[in-house]
Motif scaffolding. Structure first.
Motif, PDB file in Angstrom:
ATOM      1  N   PRO A  27       0.817  -1.219   0.000  1.00 18.76           N
ATOM      2  CA  PRO A  27       0.000   0.000   0.000  1.00 18.76           C
ATOM      3  C   PRO A  27       0.849   1.267   0.000  1.00 18.76           C
ATOM      4  CG  PRO A  27       0.101  -0.929   2.196  1.00 18.76           C
ATOM      5  CD  PRO A  27       0.809  -1.901   1.299  1.00 18.76           C
ATOM      6  N   PHE A  28       0.218   2.355  -0.350  1.00 16.61           N
ATOM      7  CA  PHE A  28       0.844   3.664  -0.249  1.00 16.61           C
ATOM      8  C   PHE A  28      -0.135   4.589   0.463  1.00 16.61           C
ATOM      9  CE2 PHE A  28      -0.270   2.593  -4.681  1.00 16.61           C
ATOM     10  CZ  PHE A  28      -1.522   3.174  -4.730  1.00 16.61           C
ATOM     11  N   THR A  29       0.378   5.680   0.967  1.00 18.60           N
ATOM     12  CA  THR A  29      -0.447   6.612   1.723  1.00 18.60           C
ATOM     13  C   THR A  29      -0.828   7.793   0.851  1.00 18.60           C
ATOM     14  OG1 THR A  29       0.688   6.005   3.777  1.00 18.60           O
ATOM     15  CG2 THR A  29      -0.582   8.062   3.771  1.00 18.60           C
ATOM     16  N   LEU A  30      -2.125   8.027   0.734  1.00 23.38           N
ATOM     17  CA  LEU A  30      -2.616   9.172  -0.008  1.00 23.38           C
ATOM     18  C   LEU A  30      -2.906  10.325   0.949  1.00 23.38           C
ATOM     19  CD1 LEU A  30      -5.183   7.479  -2.441  1.00 23.38           C
ATOM     20  CD2 LEU A  30      -2.801   8.090  -2.903  1.00 23.38           C
ATOM     21  N   LYS A  31      -2.678  11.501   0.473  1.00 20.57           N
ATOM     22  CA  LYS A  31      -3.008  12.678   1.271  1.00 20.57           C
ATOM     23  C   LYS A  31      -4.532  12.817   1.339  1.00 20.57           C
ATOM     24  CE  LYS A  31       1.160  15.082  -0.296  1.00 20.57           C
ATOM     25  NZ  LYS A  31       1.693  16.259  -1.026  1.00 20.57           N
ATOM     26  N   GLU A  32      -4.997  13.605   2.253  1.00 16.91           N
ATOM     27  CA  GLU A  32      -6.429  13.809   2.395  1.00 16.91           C
ATOM     28  C   GLU A  32      -7.013  14.369   1.098  1.00 16.91           C
ATOM     29  OE1 GLU A  32      -9.607  16.085   5.366  1.00 16.91           O
ATOM     30  OE2 GLU A  32      -7.440  16.243   5.703  1.00 16.91           O
ATOM     31  N   ASP A  33      -8.063  13.745   0.619  1.00 13.72           N
ATOM     32  CA  ASP A  33      -8.751  14.134  -0.613  1.00 13.72           C
ATOM     33  C   ASP A  33      -7.905  13.905  -1.874  1.00 13.72           C
ATOM     34  OD1 ASP A  33     -10.973  14.982   0.844  1.00 13.72           O
ATOM     35  OD2 ASP A  33     -10.136  16.988   1.111  1.00 13.72           O
TER      36      ASP A  33
END
Length: 290
Positions: free
Chosen positions: A60-66
């Motif tokens: 997985p990777f982390t997406l910023k908010e929105d």
């Protein structure tokens, strides 16, 4: 007198597969040469396991908010048919950039095509995932040998493997994941020329960042050609509980139901990879539906 009998030599003709489905892309693409209608098919071999990348760890990777998922799709005319359904499946979750046109090979997208830059020039956009769905066209100059003829046999396989490796290298530089997808089998059970190459990519790059997903469970169960199937009324192309999966004279392309299930296969692999939240569902599907 002794009569010499000259044995008759049986010549096995080479079959040229001529797809009849013409798909008009939304983006103008200028091919490097006039597209012919030849495809390299791998011989019928023992059917490999239909297990996809489920044995690989999620990456997985982390997406910023929105922040929306950025997906780059590279493919041929089969993928052209799948693109509208990918947009439906992912909905607002993702922005999908395309490098797709009928008759193209993977290496055609390493250079500018019309207004579309080669994939190595997308570093500023930084796609999270690159989806590769090519059957094995060898019609353009990047797939020609020194004699100008389309690569075949071992030379063909070596070139597509080299190009697949290049996509992974570019993805690594951009911090992207890569998902290779195979097409369903042909009407005579033949598999596409890239099938075994794409299957091998996760083993060449272990760790879960490079994955493979097979469309066979949904479209070619047990590696066998399937022209139609039962379906849910909620699935595109389903009429009275039944729908056609394949299209064209040689059944190389997809009907709407087949294209839909191809797209759902990709979506499900995104979930398995940890690239999208399994609770984010943009369409109705239940276990056993497809």
């Amino acid at each position: 007198p002794t009569t010499t009998v000259v044995p008759t030599t049986t010549v096995v003709p080479t079959t040229t597969v001529v797809p009849t489905t013409t798909v008009v892309p939304t983006t103008t693409v200028v091919p490097t040469i006039t597209l012919a209608s030849t495809i390299t098919l791998a011989p019928i071999t023992s059917r490999e396991s239909e297990v996809n990348s489920t044995s690989l760890p999620p990456a997985p990777f982390t997406l910023k908010e929105d922040e929306q998922l950025r997906i780059l799709v590279i493919g041929d005319s089969v993928i052209e048919q799948v693109l509208p359904h990918l947009a439906t499946v992912f909905g607002s979750v993702a922005i999908i950039e395309r490098r797709v046109h009928g008759g193209t090979a993977l290496c055609d997208w390493f250079a500018a095509q019309g207004k579309e830059l080669g994939i190595e020039h997308l570093k500023d956009w930084q796609p999270h995932v690159i989806i590769v769905g090519h059957g094995g066209n060898a019609l353009t100059t990047c797939m020609a040998g020194l004699d100008g003829k389309p690569l075949e046999g071992e030379a063909f396989s070596e070139k597509y493997l080299l190009d697949s490796r290049y996509v992974v290298e570019v993805a690594d530089q951009m911090g992207s994941r890569v998902l290779f997808v195979n097409h369903p089998v042909w009407f005579d059970g033949s598999i596409w020329g890239t099938d075994e190459i794409f299957r091998s990519m996760p083993d060449r790059y272990p760790g879960g960042f490079v994955r493979f997903v097979s469309t066979w469970p949904a479209l070619s169960p047990n590696g066998q050609f399937l022209e139609s199937a039962s379906c849910l009324e909620s699935e595109p192309g389903c009429v009275d509980g039944y729908g056609e999966l394949r299209s064209g004279r040689w059944k190389a392309h997809l009907q709407e139901l087949g294209a839909w299930r191809y797209a759902v296969t990709i979506w499900e692999e995104f979930i398995a990879a940890g690239w999208v939240d399994s609770e984010v569902i943009n369409f109705d599907t239940e276990e056993g539906d497809i």
